[in-house]
Design a protein around this motif. Structure first.
Motif, PDB file in Angstrom:
ATOM      1  N   ASP A   1       0.745   5.026   3.137  1.00 48.62           N
ATOM      2  CA  ASP A   1      -0.065   6.157   3.598  1.00 48.62           C
ATOM      3  C   ASP A   1      -0.260   6.086   5.118  1.00 48.62           C
ATOM      4  O   ASP A   1      -0.176   7.099   5.822  1.00 48.62           O
ATOM      5  N   GLN A   2      -0.486   4.874   5.617  1.00 47.07           N
ATOM      6  CA  GLN A   2      -0.632   4.713   7.070  1.00 47.07           C
ATOM      7  C   GLN A   2       0.702   4.902   7.789  1.00 47.07           C
ATOM      8  O   GLN A   2       0.736   5.452   8.895  1.00 47.07           O
TER       9      GLN A   2
ATOM     10  N   GLN B   1       4.360   6.229  -7.167  1.00 46.54           N
ATOM     11  CA  GLN B   1       3.469   7.167  -7.850  1.00 46.54           C
ATOM     12  C   GLN B   1       2.071   7.145  -7.234  1.00 46.54           C
ATOM     13  O   GLN B   1       1.456   8.200  -7.019  1.00 46.54           O
ATOM     14  N   ALA B   2       1.572   5.947  -6.971  1.00 44.28           N
ATOM     15  CA  ALA B   2       0.244   5.841  -6.363  1.00 44.28           C
ATOM     16  C   ALA B   2       0.262   6.359  -4.925  1.00 44.28           C
ATOM     17  O   ALA B   2      -0.691   7.013  -4.477  1.00 44.28           O
TER      18      ALA B   2
ATOM     19  N   LYS C   1      -0.460  13.253  -0.707  1.00 41.52           N
ATOM     20  CA  LYS C   1      -0.725  14.678  -0.925  1.00 41.52           C
ATOM     21  C   LYS C   1      -2.186  15.036  -0.633  1.00 41.52           C
ATOM     22  O   LYS C   1      -2.517  16.213  -0.450  1.00 41.52           O
ATOM     23  N   ASN C   2      -3.041  14.027  -0.549  1.00 41.31           N
ATOM     24  CA  ASN C   2      -4.450  14.265  -0.230  1.00 41.31           C
ATOM     25  C   ASN C   2      -4.826  13.811   1.179  1.00 41.31           C
ATOM     26  O   ASN C   2      -6.003  13.748   1.518  1.00 41.31           O
ATOM     27  N   ASN C   3      -3.819  13.495   1.992  1.00 39.63           N
ATOM     28  CA  ASN C   3      -4.065  13.031   3.358  1.00 39.63           C
ATOM     29  C   ASN C   3      -4.047  14.224   4.316  1.00 39.63           C
ATOM     30  O   ASN C   3      -2.987  14.806   4.566  1.00 39.63           O
ATOM     31  N   PRO C   4      -5.182  14.605   4.891  1.00 39.42           N
ATOM     32  CA  PRO C   4      -5.235  15.789   5.756  1.00 39.42           C
ATOM     33  C   PRO C   4      -4.566  15.584   7.116  1.00 39.42           C
ATOM     34  O   PRO C   4      -4.366  16.545   7.861  1.00 39.42           O
TER      35      PRO C   4
END
Length: 313
Positions: free
Chosen positions: A157-158, A195-196, A202-205
């Motif tokens: 994510d980062q 998957q995680a 998809k929820n990272n603005p």
């Protein structure tokens, strides 16, 4: 602007490194840019004499210690605090230089950066950014390509944020598209890790996530930033580099294939550390060294470290 260069790092050092430094210096001649060489002064002077170059053309920080390519990174860093790599990080930490480049031991470059200049607060694991050619003649970013073989979803994510910031401020892509490397486009496809990670992305603005992408999308315009773990990313990057070698042997070249030549980019930045650090390929040619130094200039001028800090404040 001052850029430190490990004169002793790489399979063909110091000759290839010094030739690349001379090429870069010529292109910097009318600009306020300086290259500082780190290494054995006597050896550097000897090579400059063989090259017919002015041995006093560069500032040299002398050291006789070198971390060899095959040495264990952590052990070598502890045993050789005055090595060319560790002196480069010392200078970067003290802000006597704006960037540090080396084609030497990759592990030592990564561990050294984490031990000295450290990760930017808020970054769990810095990543090494690789560059993937796109069919339209530009480059996309692949992150990570080897710093983190095993990853948690939070790391990927980062990586997406780091890659997006790089694309925006270095490649001038206003809203870069982020894709997650997977074995299918569907959201439920992949490993537990992918998957995680998909749910986080998809929820990272902070990013423009376009979903999963497959290996066949690496070179098209589906994504400007491709996120993956360091193991997979390194395999993809090395496979891409092989395309150039295979095509060169078969005398088949065109502008797109030329983009696969690692020397055209010169190096890979470590994103997420508190300074501009660029790792060169171990087999770097003089052209690759020159382009690695040019990349260091780009990173410094764009202020990419400050942009990342601001994103995590």
């Amino acid at each position: 602007m001052r850029i430190a260069l490990d004169a002793m790092g790489g399979d063909y050092a110091p000759q290839a490194v010094l030739q690349g430094a001379l090429m870069a210096k010529e292109s910097f001649s009318k600009e306020n840019k300086e290259i500082v060489l780190i290494g054995n002064q006597a050896i550097i002077h000897s090579h400059f004499e063989k090259l017919g170059a002015d041995k006093n053309a560069f500032e040299i920080v002398h050291t006789e210690d070198v971390i060899q390519m095959g040495e264990h990174p952590t052990k070598a860093i502890g045993q050789k605090p005055n090595s060319s790599i560790m002196l480069g990080f010392k200078m970067l930490k003290e802000k006597s230089v704006d960037a540090f480049c080396s084609a030497g031991n990759t592990g030592a470059m990564l561990v050294g950066s984490l031990f000295t200049i450290k990760a930017i607060p808020g970054i769990d694991r810095p990543g090494i950014a690789g560059f993937i050619p796109k069919e339209d003649g530009r480059y996309g970013i692949l992150l990570d390509v080897g710093a983190n073989a095993d990853c948690k979803p939070e790391f990927l994510d980062q990586f997406a944020v780091l890659g997006s910031l790089y694309s925006k401020y270095i490649f001038n892509i206003e809203n870069p598209k982020v894709g997650l490397m997977n074995l299918g486009e569907e959201e439920q496809k992949g490993t537990i890790l992918t998957q995680a990670t998909h749910q986080l992305l998809k929820n990272n603005p902070k990013i423009n996530f376009v979903g999963n992408i497959e290996g066949r999308d690496a070179f098209n315009d589906r994504a400007d930033v491709i996120v993956t773990d360091g193991f997979t990313g390194n395999v993809v990057l090395k496979l891409a580099e092989t395309f150039y070698e295979l095509m060169e042997k078969r005398n088949f070249m065109d502008p797109f294939i030329e983009l696969f030549n690692y020397a055209g980019v010169g190096g890979s930045p470590i994103l997420g550390v508190n300074g501009n650090v660029i790792i060169g390929h171990g087999v770097s040619t003089p052209i690759a060294i020159k382009n690695m130094l040019n990349l260091a200039v780009q990173l410094t001028e764009a202020g990419i470290v400050d942009k990342i800090k601001n994103a995590y404040n």
